[in-house]
Design a protein around this motif. Structure first.
Motif, short mmCIF file in Angstrom:
data_model
loop_
_atom_site.label_atom_id
_atom_site.label_comp_id
_atom_site.label_asym_id
_atom_site.label_seq_id
_atom_site.Cartn_x
_atom_site.Cartn_y
_atom_site.Cartn_z
N ARG A 111 0.84 -1.21 0.00
CA ARG A 111 0.00 0.00 0.00
C ARG A 111 0.87 1.26 0.00
N ASP A 112 1.85 1.28 0.89
CA ASP A 112 2.69 2.47 1.00
C ASP A 112 3.52 2.70 -0.25
N ASP A 113 3.98 1.61 -0.83
CA ASP A 113 4.80 1.76 -2.03
C ASP A 113 3.97 2.29 -3.19
N VAL A 114 2.79 1.75 -3.34
CA VAL A 114 1.91 2.23 -4.41
C VAL A 114 1.58 3.70 -4.19
N LEU A 115 1.28 4.04 -2.96
CA LEU A 115 0.96 5.43 -2.65
C LEU A 115 2.13 6.34 -2.95
N ALA A 116 3.32 5.87 -2.63
CA ALA A 116 4.51 6.68 -2.92
C ALA A 116 4.64 6.92 -4.42
N ARG A 117 4.35 5.90 -5.20
CA ARG A 117 4.45 6.06 -6.66
C ARG A 117 3.40 7.03 -7.18
N ILE A 118 2.23 7.00 -6.56
CA ILE A 118 1.19 7.95 -6.98
C ILE A 118 1.65 9.36 -6.64
N ALA A 143 4.63 10.42 -6.32
CA ALA A 143 5.79 10.79 -7.12
C ALA A 143 5.40 11.00 -8.58
N ARG A 144 4.12 10.86 -8.87
CA ARG A 144 3.63 11.04 -10.24
C ARG A 144 4.17 9.97 -11.20
N GLU A 145 4.69 8.90 -10.64
CA GLU A 145 5.10 7.81 -11.52
C GLU A 145 3.86 7.27 -12.21
N TRP A 146 2.79 7.23 -11.44
CA TRP A 146 1.47 6.93 -12.00
C TRP A 146 0.63 8.17 -11.80
N PRO A 147 0.52 9.00 -12.82
CA PRO A 147 -0.17 10.28 -12.65
C PRO A 147 -1.68 10.09 -12.55
N PRO A 148 -2.37 11.12 -12.08
CA PRO A 148 -3.83 11.05 -11.94
C PRO A 148 -4.48 10.63 -13.25
N GLY A 149 -5.41 9.73 -13.16
CA GLY A 149 -6.12 9.28 -14.33
C GLY A 149 -5.49 8.10 -15.03
N ALA A 150 -4.21 7.87 -14.74
CA ALA A 150 -3.51 6.79 -15.44
C ALA A 150 -3.83 5.44 -14.81
N PRO A 151 -3.84 4.41 -15.63
CA PRO A 151 -4.07 3.08 -15.09
C PRO A 151 -2.80 2.55 -14.44
N ILE A 152 -2.94 1.80 -13.40
CA ILE A 152 -1.78 1.16 -12.80
C ILE A 152 -1.83 -0.32 -13.17
N PRO A 153 -0.71 -1.01 -13.02
CA PRO A 153 -0.69 -2.42 -13.43
C PRO A 153 -1.78 -3.25 -12.75
N HIS A 154 -2.08 -4.36 -13.38
CA HIS A 154 -3.11 -5.25 -12.84
C HIS A 154 -2.64 -5.89 -11.54
N ARG A 207 -12.52 -0.53 -11.03
CA ARG A 207 -13.74 -1.06 -11.63
C ARG A 207 -13.42 -2.37 -12.29
N ARG A 208 -14.32 -3.28 -12.15
CA ARG A 208 -14.11 -4.59 -12.77
C ARG A 208 -13.86 -4.41 -14.26
N LYS A 209 -12.98 -5.20 -14.70
CA LYS A 209 -12.63 -5.23 -16.11
C LYS A 209 -11.90 -3.96 -16.55
N ALA A 210 -12.39 -2.80 -16.11
CA ALA A 210 -11.77 -1.54 -16.53
C ALA A 210 -10.38 -1.39 -15.91
N GLY A 211 -10.16 -2.03 -14.78
CA GLY A 211 -8.87 -1.93 -14.14
C GLY A 211 -8.82 -0.88 -13.06
N THR A 212 -7.62 -0.59 -12.62
CA THR A 212 -7.42 0.35 -11.51
C THR A 212 -6.74 1.60 -12.02
N ARG A 213 -7.28 2.75 -11.69
CA ARG A 213 -6.70 4.01 -12.11
C ARG A 213 -6.47 4.91 -10.92
N VAL A 214 -5.49 5.77 -11.07
CA VAL A 214 -5.26 6.76 -10.03
C VAL A 214 -6.43 7.75 -10.08
N ALA A 215 -7.00 8.04 -8.94
CA ALA A 215 -8.17 8.90 -8.89
C ALA A 215 -7.86 10.24 -9.52
N LEU A 216 -8.79 10.73 -10.30
CA LEU A 216 -8.59 11.98 -11.02
C LEU A 216 -8.78 13.17 -10.07
#
Lengths: 238, 238
Positions: A18-25, A27-38, A69-78
């Motif tokens: 959880r903390d690592d993913v949050l850190a990446r968010i 750090a803009r490694e995964w910017p808002p709106g972008a999908p993150i890996p499955h 969302r199912r099937k749609a995947g996981t995205r960083v909240a906009l």
DNA sequence: GGCGTTATTAAGTATATACATAATATCCGA
DNA sequence: TCGGATATTATGTATATACTTAATAACGCC
């Protein structure tokens, strides 16, 4: 945000993910709106089971950082909506929690038919009788909050007989009439003459107000307005 | 409280267990303070795996209904603290969510050394320069909220260059300077002359105030006071 | 091309199993 | 009897596996 601590004070297990993913968010490694890996990919990357990754991502989604969302995947909240949560304890505990002593006075108590507006708001049957109560809460003998409340005895069996001078209605209801849901609203109001008198402040003073209505399933239990003495602050961390 | 729906609109799986346990708590089958059966027993009773029961009980513990401790077991919470959670969106979205159109005016903008009090509150280095901003938010062209803010540019790289007339500071910061934690406080204050002028209300009017401070790790990002036009209500369901 | 059907996908949930951890309870020796 | 070591216990977490569900994408028909 905390968790089980590792050797150097770092969380382990799903909280580490959880903390690592949050850190990446952050750090803009995964910017808002972008999908993150499955989940499956992350599980492999972290060397964990998918259930563990799921736990971590679910926590972030609940906190508002991710949209899943199912099937749609996981995205960083906009729109990173942050949630502030306030604990709403019994007034006595709130006062005592600030190191003061609590007392209350039952100023008025009567049974009367509900007004049209009340019946409307609470969906009461026509001509229903309600218990109207007025209580002053004191902290270290100084006015803390003025409570105006109506209770529908049908939904709170035993209120009529309760000794509300010994235990405040507030507390009695919390302990004896559990509610399923309700609404709460915060606002600022100018003190009327009556409120000013009760709270020992000047008329027109800015007062913090809490309006609350609670229900037990389809039945309304109570509707209350709390006016706090000037200077009251409700705070929380986010 | 909702969940996956069964044939007649009833939740299934762990949510069904959660709801059933909650119903028993409400029915006083397990009164406040009393221990409830162990996960393993409940799992057998419900014909589910322990992990499923765990999920249900964890949800109830997070909602404040249960107290859980290793070895000690699970007990019905003695003081049913209810939590009210408020979503704190960008002001623009809050206004638009009420069906009004949002606009903002940057009333003032300057860089100046932080006052002693500010430096103290935000743990700023001595003599630090902050960006002070004053913004008026409008809903349908009427004053909605008056925002007084200081930003520490070090923790929000790019603010100096941002065109804060096009996008409000509020929104710029939300999108560009993610915070790790902060504090938020609600109160009621009387309108001063300046606030009254900005918000178009009488001096002394009761205004709803939100004070917020946010941090990115050890660095303070911003401190803001929002004064809302009279009549503002912040509401939520519990 | 437009539209409805089907296939695919990623998250959601359930399960058995195993081990970790934090309290508590128990035991035992001085 | 006191105090500390030890056993016990209920929850906490991790894992592999399997199946479900919702939403999208692909397909094929007209």
């Amino acid at each position: 945000m905390s968790g089980r601590q590792g050797p150097r004070g770092r969380p382990q297990g799903w909280q580490a993910i959880r903390d690592d993913v949050l850190a990446r968010i952050r750090a803009r490694e995964w910017p808002p709106g972008a999908p993150i890996p499955h989940e499956a990919d992350l599980a492999e990357a972290y060397g964990a089971a998918r259930a563990t990754v799921n736990r971590a991502l679910r926590a972030l989604a609940e906190a508002g950082w991710l949209d899943r969302r199912r099937k749609a995947g996981t995205r960083v909240a906009l729109n990173p909506v942050r949630r502030a949560t306030f604990d709403i304890p019994v007034i006595r505990l709130e006062v005592e929690g600030r190191g003061m002593t609590h007392a209350h006075r039952l100023l008025a108590r009567c049974e009367r038919p509900a007004t049209a507006a009340e019946a409307e708001r609470l969906a009461l049957p026509a001509g229903a009788t309600v218990l109207a109560l007025e209580t002053l809460h004191l902290a270290d003998d100084r006015p803390w909050a003025w409570e105006c409340r109506i209770v529908w005895p049908k939904a709170a069996p035993g209120v009529r007989e309760a000794d509300l001078t010994a235990i405040s209605v507030n507390e009695w209801l919390v302990r004896n009439a559990p509610f399923s849901h309700g609404s709460i609203a915060f606002s600022a109001v100018a003190a009327g003459h009556e409120a000013a008198g009760r709270l020992g402040c000047a008329p027109g003073a800015a007062l913090f107000a809490i309006d609350r209505t609670t229900w037990a399933g389809p039945d309304p239990i109570t509707e209350v307005r709390l006016l706090f003495a000037p200077g009251h602050v409700l705070s929380s961390t986010i």
